[in-house]
Scaffold this active site. Structure first.
Site, short mmCIF file in Angstrom:
data_model
loop_
_atom_site.label_atom_id
_atom_site.label_comp_id
_atom_site.label_asym_id
_atom_site.label_seq_id
_atom_site.Cartn_x
_atom_site.Cartn_y
_atom_site.Cartn_z
N PHE A 24 41.88 -6.94 -6.05
CA PHE A 24 43.00 -7.16 -6.97
C PHE A 24 43.46 -8.60 -6.75
O PHE A 24 43.44 -9.10 -5.63
CB PHE A 24 44.15 -6.17 -6.74
CG PHE A 24 45.23 -6.37 -7.77
CD1 PHE A 24 45.02 -5.96 -9.08
CD2 PHE A 24 46.40 -7.04 -7.46
CE1 PHE A 24 45.98 -6.21 -10.06
CE2 PHE A 24 47.36 -7.29 -8.44
CZ PHE A 24 47.15 -6.87 -9.74
N THR A 25 43.88 -9.24 -7.84
CA THR A 25 44.14 -10.69 -7.83
C THR A 25 45.06 -11.13 -6.68
O THR A 25 44.66 -11.94 -5.83
CB THR A 25 44.76 -11.11 -9.17
OG1 THR A 25 45.89 -10.27 -9.43
CG2 THR A 25 43.75 -10.95 -10.30
N LYS A 38 55.56 -0.66 -10.88
CA LYS A 38 54.64 0.23 -11.60
C LYS A 38 55.18 1.66 -11.51
O LYS A 38 56.10 2.00 -12.22
CB LYS A 38 53.23 0.12 -11.02
CG LYS A 38 52.81 -1.30 -10.60
CD LYS A 38 52.53 -2.22 -11.77
CE LYS A 38 52.38 -3.68 -11.38
NZ LYS A 38 51.37 -4.02 -10.42
N ARG A 62 41.04 -9.69 -18.40
CA ARG A 62 40.63 -9.25 -17.07
C ARG A 62 39.11 -9.44 -17.03
O ARG A 62 38.36 -8.51 -17.26
CB ARG A 62 41.00 -7.78 -16.83
CG ARG A 62 42.45 -7.59 -16.39
CD ARG A 62 42.73 -8.33 -15.11
NE ARG A 62 44.06 -8.12 -14.56
CZ ARG A 62 44.78 -9.10 -14.01
NH1 ARG A 62 44.36 -10.34 -14.02
NH2 ARG A 62 45.94 -8.84 -13.46
N PHE A 106 44.39 -17.39 -13.90
CA PHE A 106 44.60 -16.70 -15.18
C PHE A 106 46.03 -16.76 -15.67
O PHE A 106 46.28 -16.69 -16.87
CB PHE A 106 44.14 -15.23 -15.08
CG PHE A 106 44.89 -14.44 -14.04
CD1 PHE A 106 44.52 -14.49 -12.71
CD2 PHE A 106 45.97 -13.65 -14.39
CE1 PHE A 106 45.21 -13.78 -11.75
CE2 PHE A 106 46.67 -12.93 -13.44
CZ PHE A 106 46.29 -13.00 -12.11
#
Ligand SMILES: *Cc1c(COP(=O)(O)O)cnc(C)c1O
Length: 460
Positions: free
Chosen positions: A127-128, A261, A385, A452
């Protein structure tokens, strides 16, 4: 109208609404060019249906809003902290609970406390922000996810699983003492929201502990994962989400959470563990980066909203309606023949840009362009993504070329109705029919970290 199966509905009704703005295609084309074809750089006011992320974009309940009024803003020893601690202990089961300002705050602390420079960190797809913090702490991330995860149209029910063979080979090759820990994310965001089975988690825990390796859970989306286990794994159909979640956590030693989340809040995070030595290290570092261990960068009212949000999140009907709304949207596209990642994930629908724009090579950023084109045609905002999110290999300086080149259309919790997804699907289907008119992009600005978020592009 006849129903072929029993319909479902949200376990809540709407009390407050927020008007949406519509814009013209010319306005949107100018806006995306101004934003360097990066949907992160658009003004939110220029967006109609915002599916950029489900992070912090949740609608809170009346229960959460009312708890915010009783937040205790004491600098140290806040009553709201003790309430959050009690609720987290009950539902996640870890002994030590520390709030952080968001998920990456927790990742920073944990990576710094657990990684010695030169060590490896295993995990089920990167995950980034997680990998970034592991690398900044001197670690090297190694992906040990099963191969099915990289196949966008496999129907394997647990595509987030760890490949135990790959993991065991890594242990033998590098030596257990050179592996800082294994990080298990569930469901796997970057693989399209694909879950991890209880059986796999149990086996990962057993193998790791046999070699003295700690298991760290990225429990950010654990409640969604518990729902998939309940629906898909033998022996869990009659267990509650609450029980499944606690069992899943019990196989790990520590966890990081982005509360933005599962926990239905707009800001917040958690780092949790069972080991008092690790807790002591975290506690001494948290004051440098976040604040006192009893507030960790949050207001007392935020901790109240998180505690209430977690209580709501583990209700079976609440999580079922969240995942089924995603499924509703995904099915509209899938049934129209649009290439999406299947099975449909827990938090969003992922367009397969390699198959959607099959005439564009990966180094012309097909997913970045598809996200931009979708915005121009419809006002719907998603995100890339793919190759841009994957970044560069820090040794060779080359782009990583990930198998999956996706546009993520994430569903904020309790925010949009099914009619919004009908509209989004309508435009995507129309674009698919005209897809070969699209041109690629070239990158004209590239930031050093997590490119990104802020990279800029021009049309070729
Ligand atoms: C969002 C997210 C994070 C990072 O959390 P932030 O709150 O955005 O800092 C980490 N892991 C996963 C799986 C996430 O979805």
């Amino acid at each position: 109208m006849a129903f072929d199966k029993k319909p479902w509905a949200e376990p809540y009704r709407i009390k407050v609404v927020e008007p949406l703005k519509t814009t013209t295609r010319e306005h949107r084309l100018a806006a995306i060019r101004n934003a360097g074809w990066n949907t992160f750089l658009l003004h939110a006011d220029d967006v109609y249906i915002d599916l950029l992320t489900d992070s912090g974009t949740n609608a809170m309940s009346d229960g959460q809003w009312s708890r915010m009024m009783v937040g205790d803003e004491a600098y140290a020893g806040s009553r709201s902290f003790y309430r959050l601690e009690e609720v987290c202990r009950k539902y996640y089961g870890y002994r030590y609970i520390m709030p952080t300002h968001q998920g990456r705050g927790a990742e920073n602390l944990l990576s710094k406390c657990m990684i010695r420079p030169g060590q490896y960190v295993a995990g089920n797809m990167y995950f980034t922000t997680t990998r970034q913090h592991q690398e900044l702490a001197g670690g090297t991330f190694v992906d040990v996810i099963i191969d099915e995860a990289n196949n966008s149209f496999s129907d394997y029910p647990f595509k987030g699983n760890i490949d135990l063979g790959k993991y065991e080979r890594l242990i033998h090759e590098k030596g257990a003492e050179n592996i800082a820990y294994i990080t298990v994310g569930a469901p796997v965001n970057m693989a399209g929201g694909q879950p991890v089975s209880m059986e796999n988690m149990r086996a990962v825990s057993e193998l790791s502990h046999r070699h003295g390796i700690k298991v760290v859970l990225d429990a950010t989306r654990n409640i969604e994962n518990a729902y998939f286990i309940q629906q898909r794994e033998a022996g869990y159909a009659d267990k509650s989400i609450e029980e499944i979640n606690r069992e899943f956590c019990s196989y790990s030693d520590a966890a990081t959470v982005s509360a933005k989340k599962d926990l239905y809040v707009n800001i917040g995070g958690l780092v949790m563990c069972n080991d008092s030595e690790l807790y002591d290290k975290l506690r001494s570092l948290v004051v440098v980066y976040e604040g006192m261990p009893t507030y960790g960068g949050l207001a007392g009212r935020d901790m109240e909203a998180m505690a209430e949000g977690l209580i709501e999140a583990v209700q079976d009907d609440m999580i079922a309606s969240r995942v089924r709304q995603v499924e509703y949207f995904g099915n509209l596209l899938h049934e129209a023949g649009i290439p999406i990642v299947t099975p449909i994930g827990g938090h969003g629908v992922f367009l397969d840009a390699k198959r959607f724009y099959d005439h564009l090579p990966q180094n012309e950023f097909p997913a970045q362009k598809l996200a931009g084109d979708l915005y121009v045609e419809s006002g719907v905002r998603g995100m890339e993504r793919g190759i841009v999110s994957a970044g560069r290999n820090k040794q060779t300086g080359d782009h990583y070329y990930p198998e999956l080149e996706l546009v993520r259309l994430t569903v904020p919790r309790r925010v949009y109705t099914q009619a919004h997804f009908d509209v989004a699907a309508y435009y995507i289907i129309e674009m698919y029919n005209n897809r070969h008119n699209a041109h690629g992009l070239r990158m004209v600005y590239e930031p050093e970290f997590l490119r990104f978020f802020q990279a800029r592009f021009e049309e070729i």
